[in-house]
Scaffold this active site. Structure first.
Site, PDB file in Angstrom:
ATOM      1  N   CYS A  25     -39.297 -19.691  30.571  1.00 48.93           N
ATOM      2  CA  CYS A  25     -38.786 -20.300  31.978  1.00 48.93           C
ATOM      3  C   CYS A  25     -39.899 -21.737  32.468  1.00 48.93           C
ATOM      4  O   CYS A  25     -39.557 -21.828  33.574  1.00 48.93           O
ATOM      5  CB  CYS A  25     -39.158 -18.988  32.392  1.00 48.93           C
ATOM      6  SG  CYS A  25     -37.890 -17.468  32.440  1.00 48.93           S
ATOM      7  N   HIS A  69     -25.219 -24.465  43.038  1.00 45.33           N
ATOM      8  CA  HIS A  69     -25.400 -26.057  42.099  1.00 45.33           C
ATOM      9  C   HIS A  69     -27.151 -26.756  43.034  1.00 45.33           C
ATOM     10  O   HIS A  69     -26.647 -27.876  43.453  1.00 45.33           O
ATOM     11  CB  HIS A  69     -24.563 -26.817  42.546  1.00 45.33           C
ATOM     12  CG  HIS A  69     -23.578 -26.021  41.765  1.00 45.33           C
ATOM     13  ND1 HIS A  69     -22.497 -24.702  42.344  1.00 45.33           N
ATOM     14  CD2 HIS A  69     -23.205 -25.931  40.926  1.00 45.33           C
ATOM     15  CE1 HIS A  69     -21.560 -24.739  40.895  1.00 45.33           C
ATOM     16  NE2 HIS A  69     -22.206 -24.819  39.805  1.00 45.33           N
ATOM     17  N   GLU A 107     -30.284 -12.167  36.953  1.00 40.79           N
ATOM     18  CA  GLU A 107     -30.343 -14.115  36.501  1.00 40.79           C
ATOM     19  C   GLU A 107     -29.083 -13.752  35.330  1.00 40.79           C
ATOM     20  O   GLU A 107     -28.554 -14.788  34.777  1.00 40.79           O
ATOM     21  CB  GLU A 107     -31.782 -14.631  35.935  1.00 40.79           C
ATOM     22  CG  GLU A 107     -32.535 -14.896  37.504  1.00 40.79           C
ATOM     23  CD  GLU A 107     -34.073 -15.117  36.522  1.00 40.79           C
ATOM     24  OE1 GLU A 107     -34.565 -15.549  37.247  1.00 40.79           O
ATOM     25  OE2 GLU A 107     -34.308 -14.842  35.169  1.00 40.79           O
TER      26      GLU A 107
END
Length: 117
Positions: A25, A69, A107
């Site tokens: 991450c 996006h 996620e």
């Protein structure tokens, strides 16, 4: 108690600072997020609903306009963790629909965070 949920999808990138370099991450990466909003009521309204699902469309518009996006580091005021996102979406929804009781942000198919006060 009656409970309903509605699911929303979006794709976005993020990168979490202050993590070790070898933490995935810490690198720029993306997810196909799922946001699930939950609403509850002890009694149904006159139409027999907790809330009409159609009334939740503004959340889809908000997600599409602000998050889909996008690079989440650019649109979030706090670290773009699933935990912070679930609280953010909860607050946004609760201001519009008092029946909101929780928001879950996934996620991946195996990881999710939920905010439920």
């Amino acid at each position: 108690m009656f409970r309903i949920s509605k699911e929303f999808h979006f794709s976005a990138s993020h990168q979490l600072a202050h993590l070790p370099d070898d933490h995935q991450c810490a690198r720029l990466h993306g997810h196909n997020y799922i946001v699930v909003v939950e609403l509850s009521a002890a009694e149904l309204n006159s139409d027999g609903f907790v809330r009409d699902y159609h009334e939740l469309k503004p959340l889809k518009t908000y997600i599409d306009d602000v998050f889909d996006h996008r690079h989440l580091n650019d649109v979030m005021d706090v670290a773009s963790t699933a935990e912070n996102m679930s609280k953010h979406f909860y607050d946004w929804c609760k201001a519009r629909w008092p029946e909101v009781t929780a928001v879950k942000v996934s996620e991946t198919p195996k990881t999710w965070a939920e905010y439920r006060p």
